[in-house]
Design an enzyme around this catalytic site. Structure first.
Site, PDB file in Angstrom:
ATOM      1  N   HIS A   1      -9.639  -2.915  -8.368  1.00 21.04           N
ATOM      2  CA  HIS A   1      -9.849  -2.227  -7.083  1.00 21.04           C
ATOM      3  C   HIS A   1     -10.902  -2.245  -6.331  1.00 21.04           C
ATOM      4  O   HIS A   1     -12.018  -1.662  -7.263  1.00 21.04           O
ATOM      5  CB  HIS A   1      -8.947  -0.888  -7.261  1.00 21.04           C
ATOM      6  CG  HIS A   1      -8.640  -0.449  -5.784  1.00 21.04           C
ATOM      7  ND1 HIS A   1      -9.519   0.349  -4.883  1.00 21.04           N
ATOM      8  CD2 HIS A   1      -7.411  -0.309  -5.104  1.00 21.04           C
ATOM      9  CE1 HIS A   1      -8.946   0.452  -3.871  1.00 21.04           C
ATOM     10  NE2 HIS A   1      -7.596   0.170  -3.680  1.00 21.04           N
TER      11      HIS A   1
ATOM     12  N   TYR B   1      -4.859  -4.418  -9.497  1.00 25.44           N
ATOM     13  CA  TYR B   1      -5.655  -5.530  -9.174  1.00 25.44           C
ATOM     14  C   TYR B   1      -6.385  -6.248 -10.372  1.00 25.44           C
ATOM     15  O   TYR B   1      -7.438  -5.438 -11.383  1.00 25.44           O
ATOM     16  CB  TYR B   1      -6.887  -4.760  -8.280  1.00 25.44           C
ATOM     17  CG  TYR B   1      -6.549  -4.240  -6.869  1.00 25.44           C
ATOM     18  CD1 TYR B   1      -7.250  -4.959  -5.865  1.00 25.44           C
ATOM     19  CD2 TYR B   1      -5.715  -3.116  -6.548  1.00 25.44           C
ATOM     20  CE1 TYR B   1      -6.809  -4.820  -4.625  1.00 25.44           C
ATOM     21  CE2 TYR B   1      -5.412  -2.885  -5.312  1.00 25.44           C
ATOM     22  CZ  TYR B   1      -5.874  -3.531  -4.236  1.00 25.44           C
ATOM     23  OH  TYR B   1      -5.345  -3.203  -3.012  1.00 25.44           O
TER      24      TYR B   1
ATOM     25  N   ALA C   1      -0.245  -1.226   8.695  1.00 30.75           N
ATOM     26  CA  ALA C   1      -1.333  -0.277   8.627  1.00 30.75           C
ATOM     27  C   ALA C   1      -1.023   1.033   9.479  1.00 30.75           C
ATOM     28  O   ALA C   1      -0.809   0.987  10.537  1.00 30.75           O
ATOM     29  CB  ALA C   1      -2.635  -0.950   9.177  1.00 30.75           C
TER      30      ALA C   1
ATOM     31  N   ASP D   1      -3.952   0.622   3.251  1.00 29.74           N
ATOM     32  CA  ASP D   1      -5.414   0.192   3.540  1.00 29.74           C
ATOM     33  C   ASP D   1      -5.963   1.206   4.386  1.00 29.74           C
ATOM     34  O   ASP D   1      -5.358   1.863   5.186  1.00 29.74           O
ATOM     35  CB  ASP D   1      -5.283  -0.936   4.231  1.00 29.74           C
ATOM     36  CG  ASP D   1      -5.118  -2.369   3.469  1.00 29.74           C
ATOM     37  OD1 ASP D   1      -5.184  -2.073   2.249  1.00 29.74           O
ATOM     38  OD2 ASP D   1      -4.347  -3.003   3.963  1.00 29.74           O
TER      39      ASP D   1
ATOM     40  N   GLU E   1       7.228 -12.391  -0.095  1.00 31.41           N
ATOM     41  CA  GLU E   1       6.830 -11.135   0.394  1.00 31.41           C
ATOM     42  C   GLU E   1       6.888 -11.540   2.076  1.00 31.41           C
ATOM     43  O   GLU E   1       6.568 -12.633   2.420  1.00 31.41           O
ATOM     44  CB  GLU E   1       5.439 -10.727   0.241  1.00 31.41           C
ATOM     45  CG  GLU E   1       4.866  -9.534   1.039  1.00 31.41           C
ATOM     46  CD  GLU E   1       3.456  -9.009   0.852  1.00 31.41           C
ATOM     47  OE1 GLU E   1       3.687  -8.247  -0.188  1.00 31.41           O
ATOM     48  OE2 GLU E   1       2.735  -9.214   1.505  1.00 31.41           O
TER      49      GLU E   1
ATOM     50  N   ARG F   1      -0.865   3.390  -1.601  1.00 27.24           N
ATOM     51  CA  ARG F   1      -1.849   4.351  -0.912  1.00 27.24           C
ATOM     52  C   ARG F   1      -1.723   3.649   0.669  1.00 27.24           C
ATOM     53  O   ARG F   1      -1.835   4.436   1.566  1.00 27.24           O
ATOM     54  CB  ARG F   1      -3.158   4.541  -1.259  1.00 27.24           C
ATOM     55  CG  ARG F   1      -4.075   5.356  -0.544  1.00 27.24           C
ATOM     56  CD  ARG F   1      -5.452   5.227  -0.823  1.00 27.24           C
ATOM     57  NE  ARG F   1      -6.009   3.937  -0.329  1.00 27.24           N
ATOM     58  CZ  ARG F   1      -7.378   3.464  -0.312  1.00 27.24           C
ATOM     59  NH1 ARG F   1      -8.278   4.524  -1.061  1.00 27.24           N
ATOM     60  NH2 ARG F   1      -7.816   2.438   0.277  1.00 27.24           N
TER      61      ARG F   1
ATOM     62  N   HIS G   1       8.281  -1.822   0.986  1.00 19.78           N
ATOM     63  CA  HIS G   1       6.863  -1.031   0.841  1.00 19.78           C
ATOM     64  C   HIS G   1       6.871   0.353   1.613  1.00 19.78           C
ATOM     65  O   HIS G   1       7.321   0.392   2.649  1.00 19.78           O
ATOM     66  CB  HIS G   1       5.689  -1.916   1.363  1.00 19.78           C
ATOM     67  CG  HIS G   1       5.427  -3.183   0.913  1.00 19.78           C
ATOM     68  ND1 HIS G   1       4.043  -3.644   0.698  1.00 19.78           N
ATOM     69  CD2 HIS G   1       6.217  -3.964   0.124  1.00 19.78           C
ATOM     70  CE1 HIS G   1       4.177  -5.015   0.129  1.00 19.78           C
ATOM     71  NE2 HIS G   1       5.512  -5.018  -0.271  1.00 19.78           N
TER      72      HIS G   1
ATOM     73  N   TYR H   1       4.556  -2.589   4.912  1.00 18.70           N
ATOM     74  CA  TYR H   1       4.826  -1.617   5.962  1.00 18.70           C
ATOM     75  C   TYR H   1       3.407  -1.611   6.597  1.00 18.70           C
ATOM     76  O   TYR H   1       2.231  -1.594   6.153  1.00 18.70           O
ATOM     77  CB  TYR H   1       4.582  -0.245   4.854  1.00 18.70           C
ATOM     78  CG  TYR H   1       5.003   1.008   5.485  1.00 18.70           C
ATOM     79  CD1 TYR H   1       6.313   1.283   5.584  1.00 18.70           C
ATOM     80  CD2 TYR H   1       4.019   2.043   5.658  1.00 18.70           C
ATOM     81  CE1 TYR H   1       6.968   2.480   5.961  1.00 18.70           C
ATOM     82  CE2 TYR H   1       4.393   3.376   6.046  1.00 18.70           C
ATOM     83  CZ  TYR H   1       5.979   3.418   6.153  1.00 18.70           C
ATOM     84  OH  TYR H   1       6.334   4.712   6.911  1.00 18.70           O
TER      85      TYR H   1
ATOM     86  N   ALA I   1      -1.983   6.719  -4.452  1.00 11.70           N
ATOM     87  CA  ALA I   1      -0.728   6.259  -4.450  1.00 11.70           C
ATOM     88  C   ALA I   1       0.073   7.159  -5.639  1.00 11.70           C
ATOM     89  O   ALA I   1       1.441   7.319  -5.415  1.00 11.70           O
ATOM     90  CB  ALA I   1      -0.705   4.675  -4.920  1.00 11.70           C
TER      91      ALA I   1
END
Length: 294
Positions: free
Chosen positions: A152, A148, A51, A109, A17, A107, A77, A49, A127
């Site tokens: 999450h 997660y 914030a 942050d 990444e 979705r 992303h 992507y 999302a």
């Protein structure tokens, strides 16, 4: 090439990444950094992507450069938390026109500013809503989603969290990438639970090499990940020596990846933090393992 096609192959693979700059002045430096990582020929590279979507154009530019110049598949992303449907529609169209056919639908942050707004008025709250819109766009995208293993942060419990993951798959997500994991046992336990819940898509564990002590605090803030005792001991012992900590962090991440491979996980994603030397060191450590078929 679509990410799902890579994941369906039987050989072991590694992906990285990278993230775009916050301002245009840093674009050239980040592009050079990402090219160094792409030159190592990972299975694919994901591009984050920013914030609030503030670096969205940089995301697309970097992803296209990697794909076109190095023939490395890219996973772009796309977050929706601060976007309206028209903005998302235009961004999806841009990706299609640029030949970017893999999207990690997120979705995003919640920034302090967003937390103060009335969520009931948002076009997107989750999302899964973004996944549905991508699927209904008419374009042939391969869609991934986040998960997660340690639940999450906004979910009341893991059972409900897994139900939401199933909704993402039912909406069109073809694979999942986990938040950073420092204890493989947590990942294996999570994988067992979601398989029991009927989620059968590939799940890619995310590994972050911690190469300096400052990263530990940031990692905890971003994910709340469980830090096993042997990891804490490593940081306590080597944290004050930058070079030793870097070597130890790379070794720890490599050990995690080897353990995952040895237990049947064929695809691993590395949060490389735009560090070509770290990516190269891990690739070198796995040089006789990667892309083997067992």
């Amino acid at each position: 090439m679509k990410i799902i096609d890579i994941l369906n192959q039987k050989n072991m693979s590694l992906s990285f990444e990278v993230f775009p700059p916050k301002k245009e002045a840093g674009l050239e430096g980040v592009r050079e950094t990402t090219e160094h990582i792409a030159a190592q020929h990972p299975a694919y590279m994901s591009v984050t992507y920013g914030a609030g979507g503030g670096t969205s154009q940089f995301t697309l530019d970097i992803a296209k450069n990697i794909k076109d110049r190095f023939r490395v598949p890219t996973l772009v992303h796309l977050t929706c938390v601060s976007s309206n449907k028209e903005t998302v529609k235009n961004r999806i169209r841009e990706m299609h026109e640029m030949g970017l056919n893999n999207i990690l639908a997120l979705r995003g942050d919640l920034t302090p500013e967003l937390e103060k707004t009335d969520r009931s008025k948002w076009d997107y709250r989750y999302a899964v809503e973004l996944i549905r819109d991508i699927k209904e766009s008419g374009y042939d995208f391969c869609i991934g989603a986040a998960c997660y293993p340690e639940v999450h942060p906004e979910s009341p419990n893991q059972r409900e969290d897994i139900l939401h993951l199933k909704e993402k798959v039912d909406a069109g997500a073809e694979f999942m990438v986990t938040q950073m994991v420092f204890d493989n046992n947590l990942f294996f336990n999570f994988l067992y639970k979601i398989r029991e819940a009927g989620i059968t898509v590939p799940v890619i564990p995310g590994i972050m090499p911690i190469t300096n002590a400052v990263q530990v605090e940031r990692a905890l803030k971003l994910s709340g990940s469980f830090m096993p005792q042997r990891f804490k001991a490593m940081v306590d012992y080597f944290g004050q020596d930058p070079e030793a900590m870097k070597q130890a962090g790379i070794a720890y991440a490599t050990d995690q990846i080897i353990d995952l491979y040895a237990n049947g996980i064929t695809n691993v994603h590395v949060y490389s933090m735009n560090k070509p030397d770290v990516a190269q060191a891990i690739m070198d450590n796995l040089s006789n393992i990667l892309w083997k078929v067992f």
